[in-house]
Design a protein around this motif. Structure first.
Motif, short mmCIF file in Angstrom:
data_model
loop_
_atom_site.label_atom_id
_atom_site.label_comp_id
_atom_site.label_asym_id
_atom_site.label_seq_id
_atom_site.Cartn_x
_atom_site.Cartn_y
_atom_site.Cartn_z
N TYR A 72 0.69 -1.33 -0.04
CA TYR A 72 0.01 0.04 0.02
C TYR A 72 0.99 1.16 0.05
O TYR A 72 2.16 1.32 0.54
N TYR A 73 0.39 2.26 -0.65
CA TYR A 73 1.02 3.69 -0.60
C TYR A 73 -0.20 4.67 -0.39
O TYR A 73 -0.89 4.95 -0.94
N VAL A 74 0.20 5.34 0.90
CA VAL A 74 -0.68 6.70 1.20
C VAL A 74 0.26 7.61 0.54
O VAL A 74 1.29 8.16 0.88
N SER A 75 -0.16 8.39 -0.60
CA SER A 75 0.38 9.22 -1.36
C SER A 75 -0.23 10.72 -1.30
O SER A 75 -1.50 10.80 -1.22
N ILE A 76 0.40 11.66 -1.08
CA ILE A 76 0.06 12.97 -0.97
C ILE A 76 0.74 13.88 -1.77
O ILE A 76 1.98 13.49 -2.24
N ASN A 77 -0.05 14.81 -2.35
CA ASN A 77 0.49 15.96 -2.86
C ASN A 77 -0.42 17.21 -2.82
O ASN A 77 -1.17 17.20 -1.99
N ASN A 78 -0.33 18.39 -3.46
CA ASN A 78 -0.98 19.57 -3.14
C ASN A 78 -2.40 19.33 -3.50
O ASN A 78 -3.44 20.23 -3.07
N ASN A 79 -2.77 18.24 -4.43
CA ASN A 79 -4.12 18.14 -4.73
C ASN A 79 -5.03 17.14 -4.11
O ASN A 79 -5.95 17.21 -3.92
N TYR A 80 -4.33 15.96 -3.89
CA TYR A 80 -5.05 14.85 -3.23
C TYR A 80 -4.24 14.16 -2.04
O TYR A 80 -2.85 14.13 -1.87
N VAL A 81 -5.12 13.29 -1.40
CA VAL A 81 -4.33 12.23 -0.52
C VAL A 81 -5.24 10.93 -0.93
O VAL A 81 -6.38 11.00 -1.09
N ARG A 82 -4.31 9.94 -1.15
CA ARG A 82 -4.83 8.63 -1.67
C ARG A 82 -4.31 7.52 -1.17
O ARG A 82 -3.12 7.29 -0.69
N LEU A 83 -5.13 6.39 -0.78
CA LEU A 83 -4.52 5.10 -0.42
C LEU A 83 -4.58 4.30 -1.52
O LEU A 83 -5.55 4.00 -2.43
N GLU A 84 -3.47 3.77 -2.30
CA GLU A 84 -3.01 3.02 -3.49
C GLU A 84 -2.78 1.61 -3.02
O GLU A 84 -1.86 1.48 -2.20
N ARG A 85 -3.43 0.81 -3.96
CA ARG A 85 -2.92 -0.84 -3.62
C ARG A 85 -2.01 -1.05 -4.99
O ARG A 85 -2.55 -1.03 -6.04
#
Length: 164
Positions: A72-85
């Motif tokens: 899993y990757y909790v990815s963040i940037n200025n636009n979104y926060v996502r939990l990716e598998r």
């Protein structure tokens, strides 16, 4: 440090334009709570940074991309926060967004406290005390390493705490 990771602002720093990963622990980590202060530097565009967990099988050849990991990757940037598998296995890459939404902290150059809690297949993510993601995965990765990860974003991680 013998890689691109450096010390900056009292934390671990990766410069923009690189894909960097540093792991903690081993493949046996299951349930945990993680807290870390994260600061993105400058505009992120499509670049991201965040935390990988229950991670295995990292690949880093010139033909691979940020999804070349299993976990899993909790990815963040200025636009979104996502939990990716991410399921990079047998030479194929498969990325699925499990949950996510707009990043309420759109500005860079300010630390936010990211908290991730994993209990079985239940995953919750907070930023500065606000619950952003609460979900479950019907076919979860159940164990693996935890790591600091960046896919091109300049980022500082500090005050890392991991507990059971």
């Amino acid at each position: 440090y013998k890689t691109i990771w450096k010390i900056k602002d009292g934390g671990h720093y990766a410069k923009a334009g690189t894909r960097q990963l540093v792991y903690f622990g081993d493949n046996t980590i299951t349930d945990f709570t993680l807290e870390v202060d994260v600061k993105l530097e400058g505009a992120t565009g499509t670049s991201t940074a965040g935390i990988v967990f229950h991670a295995k099988n990292y690949a880093a050849s010139s033909h691979d991309n940020y999804t070349s990991i299993q976990g899993y990757y909790v990815s963040i940037n200025n636009n979104y926060v996502r939990l990716e598998r991410l399921n990079f296995a047998d030479g194929s890459s498969n990325m699925q967004t499990v949950a996510g939404g707009d990043n309420p902290y759109k500005t860079s150059d300010k630390f936010i406290t990211l908290k991730i809690q994993v209990r079985g297949n239940q995953i919750s993510v907070w930023a500065d005390g606000t619950l952003l993601i609460k979900t479950s995965d019907a076919n979860p990765f159940t164990a693996g390493k935890i790591g600091l990860y960046t896919n091109g974003a300049a980022v500082v991680f500090k005050n890392l705490k991991i507990s059971a």
